[in-house]
Scaffold this active site. Structure first.
Site, PDB file in Angstrom:
ATOM      1  CE  LYS A 187      -1.727   2.779   2.945  1.00 32.36           C
ATOM      2  NZ  LYS A 187      -1.876   4.091   2.246  1.00 32.36           N
ATOM      3  CD  GLU A 261      13.002   3.981   8.279  1.00 29.36           C
ATOM      4  OE1 GLU A 261      12.891   4.971   9.051  1.00 29.36           O
ATOM      5  OE2 GLU A 261      12.922   4.056   7.052  1.00 29.36           O
ATOM      6  CB  CYS A 295      12.752   8.718   8.731  1.00 24.16           C
ATOM      7  SG  CYS A 295      13.542   7.629   7.550  1.00 24.16           S
ATOM      8  CD  GLU A 392      10.401  12.321  12.192  1.00 27.08           C
ATOM      9  OE1 GLU A 392      11.243  11.827  11.418  1.00 27.08           O
ATOM     10  OE2 GLU A 392       9.384  11.692  12.567  1.00 27.08           O
TER      11      GLU A 392
END
Length: 481
Positions: A187, A261, A295, A392
């Site tokens: 997906k 991850e 990331c 983040e």
């Protein structure tokens, strides 16, 4: 004295859109065929740089996910029984087709994602092909990978990928899964579905057996249905930590193998003996590559106190030369933010940093009138308590902190719930090794940043997830060992 302008001005150098033919609508790719969603639902995907609607895409529901998983299960029997050398032929074929169509795919990725064509062309696409070539080489050597003489595939892999590197994250997931004999239901992210759908066409072009790769497009509900499906044996997810935790709760108590991850808040540590100009280039690449939507971005700059002013002056001069604008222009350094939602998050966190007392700076930067844009931004006077140093942001925002000793640098670098990446800048090899051994991060770069290779494992610690992708380590997640 008359003020002199730059000796050379950059003329527009746009990449042609004519190399890619985007259809007005796309279905789901299930069992080797494109098909409409069972309930007929669709959504639109837009260009972040212009807000232009690029195409209409089918939105998969639970019935569609079930159909895709059943197709993958049916295909698994024959695919897993093939000799590794035969599976390798398909992977090599896919890799070569990606190379042949790389210009088309680079333009498509830039249109759908918003990142500069320079990055999709020179970084993303070569790495995508390299991953398929690399894992094609492993397909007939699994018995020598250190996981036993006859490692077995798991079955059906449910894979959910993010929007920041759509085609590259697809390669990281699909290449090792196919090499080890698994079949796949993938997906893609809701805002960047097009390159995955083009990859479906590549699978057909390569003659891949029906059902080995299935693509189901949709939002988070589609991903949740895939992850929760009882006949999925392996779940792989790249994305936010919050969603990763929800996925871990979903698969808890099942026999599904899981790799995650997740987010990061990487520290980029610059010591006083570092080559300043080289470090500045690494800092820029570490946080402004892909508009900071990475990331493993080096979003926390830790500078030794004695060189703080010199480095910041050099960094600001460099930022003033970055070019923001049309992502299809080959001169562009900073492209568009991927979505209105992501732009709102970046804006809110940057405003919060300013409200908390950190000093905000951006170069003079004219933002386009349409699309989603955010100027490259520095925060100085930042402490470990500031939100911009803890959360983040996933945007072109750099927080600058200082340190005096190596031990203080390590303590500040590790003072985060994340543990995905870090960078070390110094001329002393012994210092690199000593500091690297104390950092709790899955990937540590020395005198460089954001360098990737399919032979090298990638992954994190703590809230940055678990498991590794890439290299020999990336095979383990898809094998019953």
């Amino acid at each position: 004295m008359e003020k002199r302008t730059s000796a050379f001005e950059y003329a527009p150098a746009p990449e042609s859109r004519s190399v890619v033919d985007i259809a007005p609508s796309y279905g789901l790719f299930i069992d080797g065929e494109f098909t409409e969603a069972a309930d007929g639902k669709v959504f639109k995907t837009v260009s972040p740089a212009t807000e232009e609607v690029l195409s209409e895409v089918a939105e998969a529901g639970e019935a569609d996910v079930d159909r895709a998983v059943k197709a993958a299960r049916k295909a698994f029997e024959k695919w897993s029984a093939l000799p590794g050398s035969e599976r390798a032929k398909y992977l090599f074929r896919i890799a070569r087709i990606i190379q042949e169509r790389s210009r088309e795919l680079a333009v498509l990725e830039t249109l759908d994602n918003g990142k500069p064509i320079r990055e999709t062309r020179d970084a993303d696409l070569p790495l995508v092909a390299a991953h398929f070539f690399y894992y094609a080489g492993w397909a007939d050597k699994l018995g020598h990978a250190g996981f036993g003489a006859h490692p077995k595939p798991l079955g059906v892999a449910g894979q959910v990928i993010p929007w920041n590197f759509p085609l590259l994250m697809l390669a990281w997931k699909i290449a090792p899964a196919l090499a080890t004999g698994n079949t796949v239901v993938l997906k893609p992210a809701e805002t960047t579905p097009l390159s995955a759908l083009f990859f479906a066409d590549i699978c057909r072009q390569a003659g891949l057996p029906k059902g080995v790769v299935n693509i189901v497009t949709g939002d988070g509900r589609t991903g949740a249905a895939l992850i929760a499906h009882p006949d999925v044996n392996k779940v792989a997810f790249t994305g936010s930590t919050a969603v990763g935790k929800e996925i871990a709760r979903t698969v808890a108590g099942t026999r599904k193998k899981l790799t995650l991850e997740l987010g990061g808040k990487g520290a980029n540590i610059v010591f006083d003996d570092a080559p300043i100009d080289q470090a500045v280039e690494g800092i820029v690449n570490g946080i402004f590559f892909n508009q900071g939507q990475v990331c493993c971005a080096g979003s926390r700059l830790l500078v030794q106190e004695s060189i703080h002013d010199e480095l910041l002056d050099s960094l600001k001069r460099r930022l003033a030369t970055l070019r923001l604008g049309d992502p299809l222009d080959k001169n562009t350094d900073i492209g568009a933010i991927n979505s209105a939602e992501q732009l709102a998050r970046i804006t809110a966190l940057a405003d919060q940093g300013e409200a908390e007392g950190a000093e905000r700076w951006s170069p003079v930067c004219e933002l386009p009138e349409s699309g989603y844009w955010f100027a490259p931004t520095l925060f100085t006077g930042v402490t470990q308590a500031h939100t911009v140093a803890r959360d983040e942001i996933f945007g072109p925002v750099l927080s600058v902190l200082t340190f005096r000793t190596p031990d203080e640098a390590v303590a500040k670098a590790n003072n985060t719930p994340y543990g995905l990446s870090a960078g070390i800048w110094t001329e002393k090899g012994s210092r690199i090794l000593a500091v690297a051994n104390k950092l709790r991060a899955g990937v540590i770069w020395s005198n460089t940043f954001n360098k990737f290779d399919p032979t090298s494992p990638f992954g994190g610690y703590k809230e940055s997830g678990f498991g590794r992708e890439g290299g020999r380590h990336g095979l383990e997640a898809y094998l019953d060992v």
